[in-house]
Design a protein around this motif. Structure first.
Motif, PDB file in Angstrom:
ATOM      1  N   MET A  12       0.826  -1.206   0.000  1.00  0.00           N
ATOM      2  CA  MET A  12       0.000   0.000   0.000  1.00  0.00           C
ATOM      3  C   MET A  12       0.863   1.259   0.000  1.00  0.00           C
ATOM      4  SD  MET A  12      -3.143  -0.956  -0.133  1.00  0.00           S
ATOM      5  CE  MET A  12      -3.988   0.528   0.371  1.00  0.00           C
ATOM      6  N   THR A  13       1.953   1.229   0.748  1.00  0.00           N
ATOM      7  CA  THR A  13       2.834   2.393   0.789  1.00  0.00           C
ATOM      8  C   THR A  13       3.461   2.653  -0.578  1.00  0.00           C
ATOM      9  OG1 THR A  13       3.328   1.938   3.102  1.00  0.00           O
ATOM     10  CG2 THR A  13       4.827   3.403   1.935  1.00  0.00           C
ATOM     11  N   ALA A  14       3.819   1.574  -1.293  1.00  0.00           N
ATOM     12  CA  ALA A  14       4.417   1.737  -2.617  1.00  0.00           C
ATOM     13  C   ALA A  14       3.371   2.021  -3.690  1.00  0.00           C
ATOM     14  CB  ALA A  14       5.210   0.485  -2.988  1.00  0.00           C
ATOM     15  N   GLY A  15       2.183   1.451  -3.530  1.00  0.00           N
ATOM     16  CA  GLY A  15       1.153   1.642  -4.556  1.00  0.00           C
ATOM     17  C   GLY A  15       0.458   2.980  -4.476  1.00  0.00           C
ATOM     18  N   GLY A  16       0.410   3.577  -3.278  1.00  0.00           N
ATOM     19  CA  GLY A  16      -0.279   4.855  -3.114  1.00  0.00           C
ATOM     20  C   GLY A  16       0.277   5.967  -4.002  1.00  0.00           C
ATOM     21  N   PRO A  17       1.583   6.248  -3.956  1.00  0.00           N
ATOM     22  CA  PRO A  17       2.113   7.331  -4.818  1.00  0.00           C
ATOM     23  C   PRO A  17       1.979   7.032  -6.308  1.00  0.00           C
ATOM     24  CG  PRO A  17       3.888   6.145  -3.729  1.00  0.00           C
ATOM     25  CD  PRO A  17       2.618   5.700  -3.073  1.00  0.00           C
ATOM     26  N   ILE A  18       2.034   5.744  -6.672  1.00  0.00           N
ATOM     27  CA  ILE A  18       1.867   5.414  -8.093  1.00  0.00           C
ATOM     28  C   ILE A  18       0.453   5.752  -8.558  1.00  0.00           C
ATOM     29  CG2 ILE A  18       1.822   3.507  -9.753  1.00  0.00           C
ATOM     30  CD1 ILE A  18       4.043   2.180  -8.197  1.00  0.00           C
ATOM     31  N   LEU A  19      -0.545   5.340  -7.791  1.00  0.00           N
ATOM     32  CA  LEU A  19      -1.930   5.617  -8.179  1.00  0.00           C
ATOM     33  C   LEU A  19      -2.230   7.113  -8.126  1.00  0.00           C
ATOM     34  CD1 LEU A  19      -3.758   2.696  -6.320  1.00  0.00           C
ATOM     35  CD2 LEU A  19      -3.108   2.841  -8.731  1.00  0.00           C
TER      36      LEU A  19
END
Length: 363
Positions: free
Chosen positions: A124-131
């Motif tokens: 979630m920490t890595a996917g948040g900035p991508i989304l």
């Protein structure tokens, strides 16, 4: 300006937040790897220009210091610039691995559920900035598309207005052709009949002059009708517009005792020639309408910077007929002069005559 200031404020806030995180982490666990945190924070200054190298510089701080704010910000910058999902997924997995590993030692008490929760938290920490980066980039692209749609609609509105204008011009052309052309043609025909039937030379000369003017008016009217029907296309430019080479014919056909002082200039541009020709034509027309029996003088004066054309007529010797006039001709001449950065003046003279003066710059 406001958007740029807002961008600067956001960059300052992000840099301050990352600095606080790195300082607090280093103070709580001082190690020899503190330089990784310094490098990660300083690298954020270049994230707009080189987001991918900046992101790679922030990964050691995640792995050795557990400082992940610079990496999250750099990952957002990559997502906002690049569309390659393979690149985004790879960068996201790299941050996930840095957050998830190293695993707890065998002597530490942990459960499998803790590992699952840790993995979910890392993803979630890595996917948040991508989304978030892709969302903001998509919104920006949609805003650009919406602006293009607005421009296309405005263009269609202009086309619709042009179609309506074309219809009105064609209707006006038909009215001019059907009404004005018919009346002027009758004048020319009646003048021709009088020329044949009369024996008085003076009357014949006057009627012949009326017939000539009627024929010339029909030619100009025909050209104006064609111009209106062309609806302002490039082919409808006034290519057969008169020049100063036709000035002598204009004076001879005016039916006014006119004296030409000076010589018509040569080598000047076509718009200036048209302005001079139309000024003299309007002046002679006004003399014929409002000052019967008057004499006119057309004078050209030229100096180093300006060209002055003056048309002066004497006081009328016969009473003038009451003809309709809305001063549109003088307004048009004044507008022509303004378009050429010139000056136009019209007014009465002390002896009861009238004078038109056009002054145009040569450069």
């Amino acid at each position: 300006m406001k958007s740029r200031l807002r961008g600067w404020l956001i960059d300052i806030a992000v840099l301050a937040f990352a600095t606080v995180e790195a300082v607090l982490t280093t103070l709580s666990e001082p190690t020899a790897t503190a330089w990784f945190g310094v490098a990660a924070v300083l690298a954020l200054l270049l994230r707009h220009r080189w987001p991918l190298p900046v992101y790679l510089l922030t990964l050691p701080a995640v792995a050795f210091l557990d400082v992940y704010v610079p990496a999250v910000v750099a990952l957002y910058s990559i997502s906002a610039r690049y569309r390659n999902w393979w690149l985004l997924i790879s960068c996201g997995l790299a941050l996930t691995a840095g957050l998830f590993f190293p695993l707890p030692g065998p002597d530490e008490d942990f459960k499998a559920s803790d590992l699952v929760l840790e993995l979910i938290d890392s993803l979630m920490t890595a996917g948040g900035p991508i989304l978030l980066g892709r969302f903001l980039q998509t919104r920006h692209e949609l805003a650009l598309r919406l602006e293009e749609v607005k421009q296309a609609r405005e263009y269609e509105r202009q086309l619709d207005a042009q179609v309506i204008l074309t219809k009105e011009r064609n209707q006006l052309a038909r009215e001019m052709h059907d009404v004005v052309s018919h009346q002027v043609s009758l004048i020319a025909v009646q003048a021709g009949v009088v020329t044949v039937s009369t024996a008085d030379p003076a009357v014949r000369e006057a009627v012949e002059h009326i017939r000539t003017l009627s024929v010339n008016t029909l030619d100009e009217l025909r050209h104006m009708v064609n111009l209106l029907r062309a609806s302002g296309t490039p082919e409808s430019e006034l290519s057969p517009q008169p020049t100063l080479a036709e000035l002598r014919r204009l004076i001879d056909n005016s039916g006014i005792d006119t004296q030409l002082v000076g010589t018509a200039p040569t080598g000047i541009e076509a718009p200036m020639q048209r302005a001079i020709y139309r000024t003299i034509q309007e002046a002679l027309t006004n003399v014929r309408k409002h000052a019967p029996g008057a004499k006119a003088t057309v004078e050209f004066r030229r100096d180093d910077s300006d060209l002055t054309v003056t048309v002066t007529n004497t006081a009328p010797t016969r009473p003038a007929l009451a003809l309709p006039s809305a001063q549109h001709g003088l307004v048009g001449l004044r507008e022509r002069a303004a378009l050429l950065d010139g000056r136009f003046h019209a007014g009465s003279t002390p002896d009861g005559g009238y004078q038109l003066r056009l002054r145009l710059p040569l450069t």
